[in-house]
Design a protein around this motif. Structure first.
Motif, PDB file in Angstrom:
ATOM      1  N   UNK A 349       1.217  -1.353   0.259  1.00 34.29           N
ATOM      2  CA  UNK A 349      -0.380   0.467  -0.260  1.00 34.29           C
ATOM      3  C   UNK A 349       0.644   1.192   0.063  1.00 34.29           C
ATOM      4  N   UNK A 350       2.009   1.124   0.206  1.00 35.08           N
ATOM      5  CA  UNK A 350       2.992   1.990   0.229  1.00 35.08           C
ATOM      6  C   UNK A 350       3.285   2.697  -1.114  1.00 35.08           C
ATOM      7  N   UNK A 351       2.989   1.779  -1.950  1.00 39.39           N
ATOM      8  CA  UNK A 351       3.586   2.423  -3.263  1.00 39.39           C
ATOM      9  C   UNK A 351       2.573   2.548  -3.544  1.00 39.39           C
ATOM     10  N   UNK A 352       2.103   4.016  -5.117  1.00 42.53           N
ATOM     11  CA  UNK A 352       1.174   4.432  -5.477  1.00 42.53           C
ATOM     12  C   UNK A 352       1.331   5.660  -7.217  1.00 42.53           C
ATOM     13  N   UNK A 353       0.554   5.075  -7.641  1.00 37.85           N
ATOM     14  CA  UNK A 353       0.682   6.454  -8.330  1.00 37.85           C
ATOM     15  C   UNK A 353       0.741   6.337 -10.290  1.00 37.85           C
TER      16      UNK A 353
END
Lengths: 920, 402
Positions: A349-353
């Motif tokens: 969940x810490x990664x996004x975009x």
């Protein structure tokens, strides 16, 4: 460190002597403790171990008359001090400071209630201590360390031990090291800071630590309460050249992550490359599920995602163009890379975009112990990196530069076209690491890259990536730490020509991105690991300008309005080890995006397709206005079930949202592709992926088999209409169109990690299909049916092998085969209005011929003497050994009324290279 | 925008890749594999408000590398007027179908549909399109202009043929033009004599002969060409529906075009948005591929479609527009300010002895003039300087003023 030194002293004093019940007679009056000890040692024929630092000011007063050793020591050691002693079964004496050493556990040790007393501790087994020549590491392994405040009683529960695992030689963090205890089985893996946190039962524990390229080690600790405990690992000189891709031996089966590939730099350096330089992205391309459209293309495609759907991070900073020289080199200098992680599925969940993958490149820290350097000289590039301590053991720097001298080569080619051309790049990495104290570390990183080329002195193309980041890691306590990061990323390109003064122009594009994020990791107990945090990105894009250059230019200046947006997210993820067999990760990220003013937004007739003819009005939004806002949850979940220690199944689902889009519809490889923010008309892309896999280790973990399959749904991908114009377009919404995609595939990989012959074989079957079926006929491609994406290559076979003849010579042979990529092909020629025209097929209806290539490289290492001025190696590589003329593209042009077809191959024959590498 | 960026006629990726590959041969001319795709029907047809006959040309597309289109013979072609009659076209020559002007003349504002049934029974139809009105051309005129030659880079002189037009009702917006230029050719040394060689018993290198007047009149010819590019413009985004100084073509002083009398007739058509899109995309696809910013090519469809199989590619366009015409003449005497290059023939005149005349003739020369009386010499020049038929036809166009 201090403890280690202490121990050394103790060992240094150790020798063997045996005596039967000797007595001691002496008078000490203000006698230095050392002298008193010597007297006792002589008379009692024993050895007394202690740290002289504890007693250097201590003077003793005592009268001993045929006293036993015990009586003598009792008299000698003042009761007011915190020193105590212990006589072991061999009659030797150990003086300890701060705690009492007991020979055996009290009878009621495990049953009694906690008492308000000094801690009592299990016996130390000092017999194992070697004589004074023993290596440091062994000594440390045999020492017992206390962790946590020892004021308290030995609570019966659990506590968290946390800290860094670092390299003994350079002080660099060791990433992905396995830290575990065996009974009960609890383990963890160090994160990108080398940090681990382990919640285990209080009391005596044996921590075992393993990592590739490092000597496995262990630490005996007594855990009182939550506390910090740092571990240093020694590099394994012998293991240095072993190829291992996953850091941990059985992480394939036992690790929680699926679709994660972690590349270590040693194996990257072994792979043959076209120009003799270790290339991270080219190695990534050999992994199942990772493909590119061809040689010399920018970026890579992961499981049916476009190149722009990969989040490419260098020390948390987004790299918009990860290639140099049209993709022949990557933007990352392998000399300064510590770790590369590619998440294809089960993205935390810490990664996004970005909706397809996360490709995270982590730069290494400078050596905290000594000054060192490395470099290499190849046919096209040269590189040098230097590192060293600023404050020993606390602060270090690393600086690395790389430059091509292809210009020089071009000038020497006989062809005039080449002589008048230039092509080159350079990049610079710099990093300062500062461990302020045990709980605070700061990392400052900078990156700058430049590319420049001109063809036959016509137009000059340039592009630049630059970014800077500052990261502060704070350990609040052994269960909670936080990382605060501020990053600025910049990317721009320009194209200029002054060939014809009246038309001289400078055309350009630029992105600025500033982000801040705070990430926290919380370890409430051994079953859980909770990550949470928030992030915010501010985008500031210059979508394009075209300016006259010089006084004579009659060009009219055109500058497109800026685009601004803000993207924020909060997330939380919890990894739960339900039991030995089952682990579950559940995460949720909620992202919000707003397109910001000032901006004029064109309004269109809603009943018709958007184009220049259906424009109705323009609405002006003032600065700071939220013109359009999008938001939505991103679900992340994965699960692992271990059938037994050698096989497991994993399952994952993730949803990703992407608010910035790349557009490209040119035939040629072009660095002038543009990025566009989501706006009133362009909604975010959403990618959902469901993945399931089976993993099995065979032959005592030396062979790994993994089988993964996935299905992906891609919504609102941005594609272009037929005949779209993308550069300097003031109303891109008229030329782009939303597309729907689906991708699915099966990836099989068999990997042999150890032995003289190692490497892997991977086969991927994958499809990526796109559908563009808008409301209006103009908004449909191929009549709204599904068609293959331009990077859809169903069959892909990769063989990576490495054979070690001796420790100094190894040979790598790689082979890759894939289906040719789809192209729009001219079907026939016809005449209208007296001129010949070409009739093209449906979009991507045909394919170029299949691709097949074999590469070879030989590495010669210098001798392996540890102590010498510089270590060097030679690499000879032959790229495209078979000389196969792989077609990169086929294109047709009308030349003087005639239609001519051309095929372009990038490497039509074998390319030999030689590279000299050194480090000191 | 496109015009502002100088199109890099180097195939961007290509050259760079090659240069990096250190000269590995990497671009190759290929003969594309013969496509198995069915040959598509190509329709070129139009109706107007002028008296016909109107032409519908049907061909089939050919594999790449073949340049003569295959005519589609034996089709039934007709144009249907919305809420009205249907007019049959008759095949005049292979693939060329003509209407009967006696019973069919288009009317502005009416809607027409082209219907085709091919010999194998497949049915094709166009969208119903309106015959658009077109404003008159305000003027067609020329301006002297200097350019750089494509290949040599030399400066060449010539004239730009320009056009102005406008629609005061602001109803046209999209324009397309076609032109036909006709020019008169006067050769500098018109040939009026043939040469006859004396018969000899033993062939020798020296062959004597004598001249015979031929009365052929080959001093003046006419030639013509039609526009073959797509000439399109639009007034979209302008305050007025006006096109100014649109360059129809550039006529260089090289050759014969401007040497005597030149004429160009321009036909102006009005387009609707869809047709404009079609022609401009066609132009983009076939006239400017290979530069850096060129988009990916694609399967461009016009307004024809197959009734039997909507997925079938049908190429070409059926248009309907009124026509306005304008003709411009340029006389050499109007071009006194322009520097003309030396005529190619100026240096070519040879003064030849009788016994060598036959050799010259066999080398492609003709008698330009007789030498001085009694000298036994003749003036000879290359045939293209003496016979205008090398450059055109003798037949004078009906409208020619001189």
């Amino acid at each position: 460190m201090k403890k280690a030194a202490t121990l050394l002293l103790i060992i240094g004093l150790g020798f063997h002597s045996q005596a039967q019940n000797p007595t001691i007679t002496a008078i000490f009056s203000e006698t230095p403790f050392d002298q008193a000890v010597k007297t006792i040692e002589e008379q009692a024929k024993t050895a007394i171990f202690y740290n002289p630092q504890w007693t250097d000011t201590l003077r003793v007063n005592a009268t001993l008359n045929s006293a036993s050793l015990r009586e003598a020591l009792t008299a000698l050691i003042p009761s007011a001090s915190d020193l105590s002693f212990f006589i072991n079964s061999g009659g030797k004496v150990i003086i300890s400071k701060g705690y009492v050493v007991r020979e055996s556990l009290p009878v009621d040790f495990f049953t009694r209630e906690p008492v308000e007393d000094k801690m009592e501790v299990a016996a130390l087994e000092l017999e194992k201590t070697r004589n004074n020549q023993g290596p440091v590491e062994d000594a440390i392994e045999n020492k017992t360390f206390e962790v946590g405040k020892k004021t308290a009683v030995l609570a019966s529960g659990k506590a968290t031990v946390a800290g860094y695992v670092k390299s003994m030689a350079s002080g660099e963090p060791v990433i992905g090291a396995l830290v575990y205890i065996e009974n009960p089985k609890i383990g963890t893996i160090t994160d990108q800071f080398g940090y681990y946190s382990l919640t285990i039962p209080n009391g005596k524990q044996l921590l075992k630590i393993q990592n590739v390229g490092m000597k496995s080690t262990r630490r005996q600790i007594i855990l009182y309460a939550d506390g910090l405990f740092n571990i240093e690992m020694e590099e394994d000189v012998v293991a240095l050249k072993e190829v291992v891709i996953e850091a941990e031996r059985d992480v394939n089966v036992t690790g929680m992550q699926m679709g994660l590939d972690r590349l270590d730099i040693q194996s990257i350096k072994q792979m043959p490359s076209a120009f003799g330089e270790a290339d991270i992205m080219k190695v990534a391309l050999t992994l199942p599920g990772v493909q590119s459209v061809g040689e010399g293309s920018n970026g890579f495609n992961v499981r049916g995602g476009s190149t722009s759907q990969n989040l490419i991070l260098l020390n948390d900073a987004v790299i918009y163009n990860p290639s140099h020289l049209f993709g022949f080199f990557t933007a990352f200098n392998a000399d300064v890379v510590r770790n590369v992680e590619l998440h294809k599925a089960g993205i935390p969940a810490e990664y996004g975009g970005r909706i397809s993958s996360v490709f995270e490149v982590d730069m290494k820290d400078g050596n905290k112990k000594k000054f060192a350097g490395s470099g290499g000289i190849g046919l096209v590039t040269g590189r040098l990196s230097l590192e060293g301590p600023i404050i020993e053991d606390k602060a270090s720097f690393l600086i690395a530069g790389r430059s091509s001298y292809s210009d020089w080569i071009l000038k020497r080619l006989p062809n005039a076209t080449f002589k008048n051309s230039t092509a080159g790049f350079n990049d610079l990495n710099a990093r300062v690491t500062y461990d302020i104290d045990e709980k605070n570390s700061v990392y400052i990183t900078g990156y700058l890259s430049n590319d420049k080329f001109s063809l036959n002195s016509d137009s000059l193309y340039q592009y630049t990536n630059s970014n800077a980041s500052i990261k502060w890691k704070k350990i609040f306590n052994s269960r909670l730490y936080g990382v605060f990061t501020g990053v600025s990323s910049h990317y721009d390109y320009s194209l200029s020509s002054e060939d014809v003064p009246v038309n001289a122009f400078n055309l350009g594009y630029g992105i600025n991105q500033h982000n801040f994020k705070a990430d926290f990791s919380y370890f409430p107990e051994s079953m859980h690991k909770i990550d949470f945090g928030l992030s915010s990105i501010y985008y500031d894009l210059s979508p394009g300008f075209n300016k006259p250059v010089g006084d004579q230019s009659i060009l009219q200046e055109k500058i497109l309005e800026k685009e601004k947006g803000i993207e924020s997210a909060i997330y939380v993820g919890d990894k739960v080890d339900v039991n030995d067999k089952l682990s579950v990760y559940l995460g949720l990220r909620y992202s919000m995006y707003s397109f910001l003013g000032p901006k004029s937004v064109i309004q269109y007739d809603p009943t018709r397709a958007k184009d220049v003819n259906t424009m109705q009005d323009t609405v002006q939004y003032p600065s700071g206005d939220f013109i359009k806002t999008y938001h939505g949850p991103e679900y992340r979940a994965s699960m692992r079930y271990a059938f037994n220690p050698i096989s497991s199944a994993k399952l994952s689902f993730n949803r990703m949202r992407q608010y910035i889009h790349q557009l490209s519809n040119t035939q040629a490889i072009s660095p002038t592709d543009i990025w566009k923010l989501s706006d009133s008309y362009i909604s975010p892309q959403i990618g959902d992926q469901f993945s399931i896999g089976y993993y099995r280790n065979m032959r005592s973990n030396s062979l790994e088999l993994s089988v993964e399959t996935y299905y992906k749904w891609l919504t609102d991908m941005l594609d272009y209409k037929n005949g779209a114009v993308l550069v300097l377009n003031e109303h891109l919404e008229t030329d782009v169109i939303k597309a729907k995609g689906k991708a699915y595939g099966l990836e099989i990989m068999l990997k042999k990690k150890t032995g003289k012959l190692n490497g892997w074989v991977s086969y991927t079957y994958s499809r990526t299909l796109v559908q563009i079926a808008g409301q209006f006929p103009e908004e449909r491609v191929n009549r709204g049916t599904y068609f293959p994406a331009s990077y859809d290559k169903p069959h892909d076979l990769t063989i990576v092998s490495n054979y070690k003849f001796t420790r100094r010579i190894n040979i790598s042979v790689n082979y890759t085969y894939s289906t040719g990529r789809p192209i729009t092909y001219p079907l026939s020629v016809y005449t209208i209005g007296g001129a010949n025209r070409v009739h093209y097929s449906d979009r991507n209806a045909y394919r170029i011929p299949d691709y097949s290539r074999m590469d070879l490289s030989i590495n010669f290492e210098g001798n392996h003497k540890i102590k010498k001025l510089a270590h060097s190696s030679w690499t000879f590589a032959l790229f495209n050994v078979l000389g196969r003329n792989n077609v990169y593209s086929i294109y047709f042009v009308t030349e003087q009324g005639e239609i001519n077809g051309y095929k372009l191959s990038v490497f039509a024959r074998p390319i030999p290279t030689i590279t000299y590498n050194f480090r000191f | 925008m496109r015009a502002l960026i100088k199109p890099t006629k180097i195939y961007f990726g290509t050259i760079v890749l090659c240069s990096i590959g250190l000269g590995t041969s990497c671009i190759e001319l290929i003969s594309p594999e013969t496509s198995t795709a069915p040959r598509a029907l190509v329709v070129e047809g139009s109706v107007s408000d002028e008296v016909g006959p109107y032409t519908v040309k049907l061909t089939r597309s050919n594999p790449i590398g073949t340049y003569s289109p295959t005519p589609e013979v034996g089709a039934t072609v007709s144009v249907r007027v919305e809420h009205g009659a249907e007019y049959l076209f008759a095949e005049d020559s292979p693939g060329v179908y003509l209407s009967n002007p006696a019973n069919f003349t288009g009317t502005a504002g009416a809607r027409y549909t082209l219907q085709i049934v091919t010999a194998d029974g497949r049915k094709y139809e166009s969208d119903a399109i309106e015959l658009k009105k077109v404003p008159t051309i305000d003027s067609v005129y020329f301006e002297a202009s200097t350019r750089l030659a494509d290949v040599t880079g030399d400066t060449i002189t010539g004239v730009e043929i320009l056009l102005d037009t406008h629609d005061s009702s602001n109803a046209t917006t999209y324009y397309r033009w076609e032109w036909e230029e006709v020019w008169e050719i006067k050769v500098p040394y018109p040939n009026t004599y043939d040469w006859v060689v004396w018969p000899v018993l033993i062939p020798t290198a020296e062959r004597f002969g004598y001249e015979v007047p031929n009365n052929r009149h080959v001093e003046r010819c006419y030639n013509s060409t039609r526009s073959n590019g797509l000439l399109l413009s639009s007034s979209l985004g302008l305050a007025q529906d006006r096109i100014s100084k649109y360059e129809l073509t550039y006529v260089s002083t090289e050759g014969y075009k401007l040497n005597s009398l030149y004429s160009i007739q321009v036909r102006q058509y009005a387009l609707d948005e869809k047709e404009h899109h079609y022609w401009s995309e066609l132009k983009k696809l076939s006239e400017s591929l290979g530069t850096l910013f060129d988009p990916q090519p694609y399967d461009l469809r016009g307004n024809m479609h197959s009734v039997n199989d909507p997925a079938e590619s049908v190429l070409g366009y059926f248009s309907a527009s009124a026509i306005s015409k304008k003709r411009l003449y340029i006389n050499r005497s109007e071009l006194l300010d322009i520097k003309f290059p030396y005529s190619v023939c100026a240096q070519e005149l040879a003064y030849v002895e009788n016994k060598y005349v036959q050799n010259y003739i066999e080398a492609g020369y003709l008698i330009a003039a007789l030498g001085d009386y009694g000298s036994g010499h003749y003036y000879l020049a290359p045939a293209e300087c003496c016979d205008c038929r090398f450059h055109g036809v003798l037949e004078k166009p009906d409208f020619w003023p001189l």
